[in-house]
Scaffold this motif. Structure first.
Motif: not given
Length: 187
Positions: A48-53, A135-142
């Motif tokens: 559902n989400y991608l987190v990267c630079s 950290e952002t990925a962890r938070l998005l995974a709820g």
């Protein structure tokens, strides 16, 4: 969503090789092939989400694939967008600036752009950005364990700071699944 956990990809990978690189890691001519491999991985992982630079090379390719696939993306920069563009987008071969500007604008307008402030310079800033991606990925995974760290890398060892290896190490500590996409080498 219909009651199931959000699937998240935290990604890092190689930048396009500089013109004077003695050891190839990601030659510009392999962009299309790497893009297809990232698209295949995203199709299988169905995030559902991608987190990267957003550096030239793997980051921008993955963000482009995510946008085309309807995957929401979050961009983490180690410092402000103008400085990052100068030091991590425009300093390598290829025409990356327009794509960078479009993706940064989209992420900024939707509140999915993180520009770190006061985290130091050089390797320290990039390490802080890598930690923020995790950290952002962890938070998005709820709270679910449905996070995969994707590393798009090559077999040539890197000298100096390696954000891709750092992402995998932090992801392992966080309990994320891991997937490596290898950049082909040689003719």
């Amino acid at each position: 969503m219909s009651g199931h956990a959000e699937a998240v990809v935290a990604l890092a990978g190689r930048r396009i090789d500089a013109k004077d690189d003695a050891e190839p890691h990601f030659p510009l001519e392999l962009v299309g092939q790497v893009e297809r491999e990232i698209a295949r991985a995203f199709s299988q992982l169905a995030p559902n989400y991608l987190v990267c630079s957003a550096a030239c090379g793997v980051d921008l390719i993955a963000l482009k694939v995510a946008r085309q696939s309807g995957i929401l993306f979050h961009i983490v920069l180690p410092f402000d967008r103008a400085k990052f563009k100068k030091t991590s987008v425009e300093d390598r071969p290829g025409n990356w600036s327009g794509l960078y500007e479009d993706l940064i604008s989209e992420a900024s307008k939707s509140g999915r752009l993180i520009e770190l402030v006061g985290v130091g310079e050089g390797d320290a800033a990039y390490s802080a950005a890598t930690a923020q991606i995790i950290e952002t990925a962890r938070l998005l995974a709820g709270g679910s364990s449905n996070v995969t760290a994707v590393a798009v890398t090559d077999t040539n060892p890197r000298t100096g700071h390696d954000a891709t290896a750092e992402l995998l190490a932090l992801a392992a500590r966080a309990g994320f699944a891991e997937r490596t996409i290898e950049i082909p080498q040689g003719p």
